[in-house]
Structure formats: C-alpha cells, structure tokens
Design a protein around this motif. Structure first.
Motif, PDB file in Angstrom:
ATOM      1  N   ASP A 139      76.047  31.788  65.724  1.00  0.00           N
ATOM      2  CA  ASP A 139      76.446  32.410  66.566  1.00  0.00           C
ATOM      3  C   ASP A 139      77.731  31.732  66.756  1.00  0.00           C
ATOM      4  N   ILE A 140      78.987  32.473  66.237  1.00  0.00           N
ATOM      5  CA  ILE A 140      80.197  31.725  66.195  1.00  0.00           C
ATOM      6  C   ILE A 140      80.855  31.189  67.691  1.00  0.00           C
ATOM      7  N   ASP A 141      80.648  32.046  68.617  1.00  0.00           N
ATOM      8  CA  ASP A 141      81.417  31.806  70.142  1.00  0.00           C
ATOM      9  C   ASP A 141      80.361  30.348  70.339  1.00  0.00           C
ATOM     10  N   LEU A 142      79.311  30.542  70.554  1.00  0.00           N
ATOM     11  CA  LEU A 142      78.470  29.321  70.943  1.00  0.00           C
ATOM     12  C   LEU A 142      78.636  28.088  70.204  1.00  0.00           C
ATOM     13  N   ILE A 143      78.500  28.126  68.904  1.00  0.00           N
ATOM     14  CA  ILE A 143      79.062  26.989  68.258  1.00  0.00           C
ATOM     15  C   ILE A 143      80.315  26.352  68.479  1.00  0.00           C
ATOM     16  N   GLY A 144      81.430  27.337  68.423  1.00  0.00           N
ATOM     17  CA  GLY A 144      82.758  26.875  69.025  1.00  0.00           C
ATOM     18  C   GLY A 144      82.701  26.121  70.284  1.00  0.00           C
ATOM     19  N   THR A 145      81.975  26.800  71.337  1.00  0.00           N
ATOM     20  CA  THR A 145      82.027  26.346  72.666  1.00  0.00           C
ATOM     21  C   THR A 145      81.555  24.629  72.617  1.00  0.00           C
ATOM     22  N   LEU A 146      80.140  24.522  71.922  1.00  0.00           N
ATOM     23  CA  LEU A 146      79.525  23.407  71.847  1.00  0.00           C
ATOM     24  C   LEU A 146      80.617  22.468  71.092  1.00  0.00           C
ATOM     25  N   ILE A 147      81.136  22.779  69.994  1.00  0.00           N
ATOM     26  CA  ILE A 147      82.249  22.074  69.234  1.00  0.00           C
ATOM     27  C   ILE A 147      83.394  21.461  70.293  1.00  0.00           C
ATOM     28  N   ASN A 148      84.054  22.403  71.057  1.00  0.00           N
ATOM     29  CA  ASN A 148      85.010  22.162  71.829  1.00  0.00           C
ATOM     30  C   ASN A 148      84.458  20.872  72.982  1.00  0.00           C
ATOM     31  N   LEU A 149      83.160  21.144  73.241  1.00  0.00           N
ATOM     32  CA  LEU A 149      82.628  20.346  74.627  1.00  0.00           C
ATOM     33  C   LEU A 149      82.418  19.159  73.985  1.00  0.00           C
ATOM     34  N   ALA A 169      74.637  22.024  68.178  1.00  0.00           N
ATOM     35  CA  ALA A 169      75.382  22.837  67.266  1.00  0.00           C
ATOM     36  C   ALA A 169      74.922  22.820  65.860  1.00  0.00           C
ATOM     37  N   PHE A 170      74.407  21.803  65.401  1.00  0.00           N
ATOM     38  CA  PHE A 170      73.773  21.571  64.218  1.00  0.00           C
ATOM     39  C   PHE A 170      72.653  22.301  64.151  1.00  0.00           C
ATOM     40  N   LEU A 171      71.808  22.396  65.138  1.00  0.00           N
ATOM     41  CA  LEU A 171      70.530  23.155  65.040  1.00  0.00           C
ATOM     42  C   LEU A 171      70.836  24.729  65.043  1.00  0.00           C
ATOM     43  N   ILE A 172      71.911  25.081  65.200  1.00  0.00           N
ATOM     44  CA  ILE A 172      72.318  26.656  65.264  1.00  0.00           C
ATOM     45  C   ILE A 172      72.916  27.017  64.256  1.00  0.00           C
ATOM     46  N   ILE A 173      74.040  26.254  63.416  1.00  0.00           N
ATOM     47  CA  ILE A 173      74.920  26.545  62.515  1.00  0.00           C
ATOM     48  C   ILE A 173      74.144  26.575  61.112  1.00  0.00           C
ATOM     49  N   ASP A 174      74.678  27.552  60.365  1.00  0.00           N
ATOM     50  CA  ASP A 174      74.198  27.780  58.925  1.00  0.00           C
ATOM     51  C   ASP A 174      74.869  26.801  57.941  1.00  0.00           C
ATOM     52  N   THR A 175      73.882  25.699  57.666  1.00  0.00           N
ATOM     53  CA  THR A 175      74.650  24.578  56.802  1.00  0.00           C
ATOM     54  C   THR A 175      74.622  24.855  55.424  1.00  0.00           C
ATOM     55  N   SER A 176      74.191  26.130  55.148  1.00  0.00           N
ATOM     56  CA  SER A 176      74.258  26.504  53.619  1.00  0.00           C
ATOM     57  C   SER A 176      75.500  27.151  53.641  1.00  0.00           C
ATOM     58  N   GLN A 177      76.295  27.541  54.475  1.00  0.00           N
ATOM     59  CA  GLN A 177      77.721  28.207  54.325  1.00  0.00           C
ATOM     60  C   GLN A 177      78.663  27.192  54.747  1.00  0.00           C
ATOM     61  N   ILE A 178      79.694  27.011  53.750  1.00  0.00           N
ATOM     62  CA  ILE A 178      80.774  26.321  54.128  1.00  0.00           C
ATOM     63  C   ILE A 178      81.751  27.096  55.305  1.00  0.00           C
ATOM     64  N   SER A 179      81.968  26.176  56.434  1.00  0.00           N
ATOM     65  CA  SER A 179      82.815  26.762  57.196  1.00  0.00           C
ATOM     66  C   SER A 179      83.784  25.724  58.038  1.00  0.00           C
ATOM     67  N   ASN A 181      83.752  25.322  61.282  1.00  0.00           N
ATOM     68  CA  ASN A 181      83.046  24.610  62.120  1.00  0.00           C
ATOM     69  C   ASN A 181      81.975  23.760  61.692  1.00  0.00           C
ATOM     70  N   LEU A 182      81.608  24.000  60.604  1.00  0.00           N
ATOM     71  CA  LEU A 182      80.657  22.876  60.046  1.00  0.00           C
ATOM     72  C   LEU A 182      81.452  21.533  59.678  1.00  0.00           C
ATOM     73  N   GLY A 183      82.800  21.803  59.124  1.00  0.00           N
ATOM     74  CA  GLY A 183      83.429  20.692  58.869  1.00  0.00           C
ATOM     75  C   GLY A 183      83.750  19.943  60.129  1.00  0.00           C
ATOM     76  N   LEU A 184      84.094  20.615  61.236  1.00  0.00           N
ATOM     77  CA  LEU A 184      84.466  19.980  62.590  1.00  0.00           C
ATOM     78  C   LEU A 184      82.981  19.196  63.062  1.00  0.00           C
TER      79      LEU A 184
END
Length: 218
Positions: A139-149, A169-179, A181-184
């Motif tokens: 979920d991009i919006d949720l992950i983005g909020t967690l990163i900002n926080l 955020a690591f629990l819900i991000i797809d770590t198999s996909q380069i993005s 958000n994963l870099g951040l």
C-alpha cells in the motif's frame, strides 16, 4: 456549467503555479476561484462536489503561501480548512494526503513536533483505509506515511521511533520489487545504525539504499 468548471480548475492551477514565484498574482487567482465558486453556489441549489473540492485546493494553496511568508499558524488554519472539506465528503484518501503535506511543510520550517502530530493523524486514516487482513500487500500511501514519520523522528533525534516506523513499513512493503520507497527505508535503517554508532550495519544498509537508487537512476 462545463465552462465554469474548466475556468475554475485553470485558475486554481495558475494559483498553485504562481504560489512559488509570484504570491501577489497567486492571491489574485485564488480570489477569482473563491468568487467564481460563490457565484456558482448562488445559482445552484445543490452544490456540486467539484466546487467543494476546488475550494479545498484553494485553501491548500493559501496554506503554502502563508508558510512561505512565515505565518505558520495561519498556514495550519488554511490547511485544516481544506482537510475539513474532505472530511465532510468522507474523502479519507485526500484527508490523509493533506495531513502529510501539512506535516512535511511544517517539518521544512523546523516544526518537528507539529509535523509528527499531523503525520500520526495521516497514519491513523491510512491504517483504517487498508484493512488489517490486506496489509501484507504493497500500500503506497500507508508506506509513504510511515517513511515520512520515521524520517521526521530522525530529524527530531528520536531514533527508537525512527526504527519502529521503519520496521512497520518493512513488514508491508514488497521487498522483491525495486522501488524508491524501499531505497528510503534502507536509508532510514542506515540512519538509525549510524546514530547508534553501529557503523557496520549503517554501511550495509546505506549500500543497499544506494544500490536501489542507482538501479532507479535516482
């Protein structure tokens, strides 16, 4: 009606554009938007959702302008007016996005505690929007909020909270996909370890982060 919507949308977009370079002109466009909406509402018994959302957009631009002028309290007031519009429409996605925008703007002028307060409001909305059973999906919006926080907590030298929200955020991000958000997230982990003098892990996560950004040409 169609011409009205095109004109109001164009005026609002011009206000956003000039809010960065010519505040006086931006304010002229915002006044025009609010006047056009007022006239449209007088002629229509049922107020179109389009006009309500355009009003919120104008308030948000006013918030940006007040922030540039150093009027932080006034900026918060305008942004909360915009959020209130979306709350009445039960448009929770735009509510969350505006809380995020408000928080990042406050962070940019050093109001870290206020930024954290509004990011937590955004997070509360995001976690309601995404059902608990589906949080394993990306979920991009949720992950983005967690990163900002987590990033704001780092700026506030609260590294335990930085790690807490990064791990969430690591629990819900797809770590198999380069993005990005994963870099951040990897960068945030590097910041945590660096702040705690664990330089081996700091370098490890920094390398992961840089590798992702290089692959994305960022």
């Amino acid at each position: 009606h169609n011409n009205d919507t095109i004109r109001i949308n164009a005026l609002n977009n011009l206000a956003v554009y000039y809010s960065q370079s010519n505040i006086k002109l931006a304010l002229v466009y915002i006044d025009s938007v609010l006047l056009e909406i007022k006239i449209a509402q007088i002629h229509n018994e049922k107020v179109d959702v389009f006009y309500i959302k355009q009003k919120a957009k104008a308030f948000n631009t006013l918030a940006h302008i007040e922030l540039q002028k150093g009027n932080v309290k006034k900026a918060i007031e305008y942004c909360l007016q915009a959020i209130n519009v979306f709350e009445k429409l039960k448009d929770f996605i735009n509510m969350s996005k505006l809380y995020n925008t408000l928080a990042l703007n406050l962070k940019s002028v050093g109001y870290l505690n206020d930024a954290i307060f509004y990011l937590k409001k955004s997070l509360a909305i995001d976690e309601k929007i995404v059902p608990k059973s589906k949080q394993e999906f990306n979920d991009i919006d949720l992950i983005g909020t967690l990163i900002n926080l987590s990033g704001t907590y780092f700026d506030a030298n609260q590294t335990d909270s930085l790690l807490h929200y990064t791990n969430k955020a690591f629990l819900i991000i797809d770590t198999s996909q380069i993005s990005e958000n994963l870099g951040l997230l990897n960068y945030n982990k590097a910041c945590f370890y660096s702040a705690n003098n664990d330089y081996n892990n700091a370098i490890k996560y920094l390398k992961k982060s840089l590798n992702i950004f290089n692959q994305l040409n960022i």
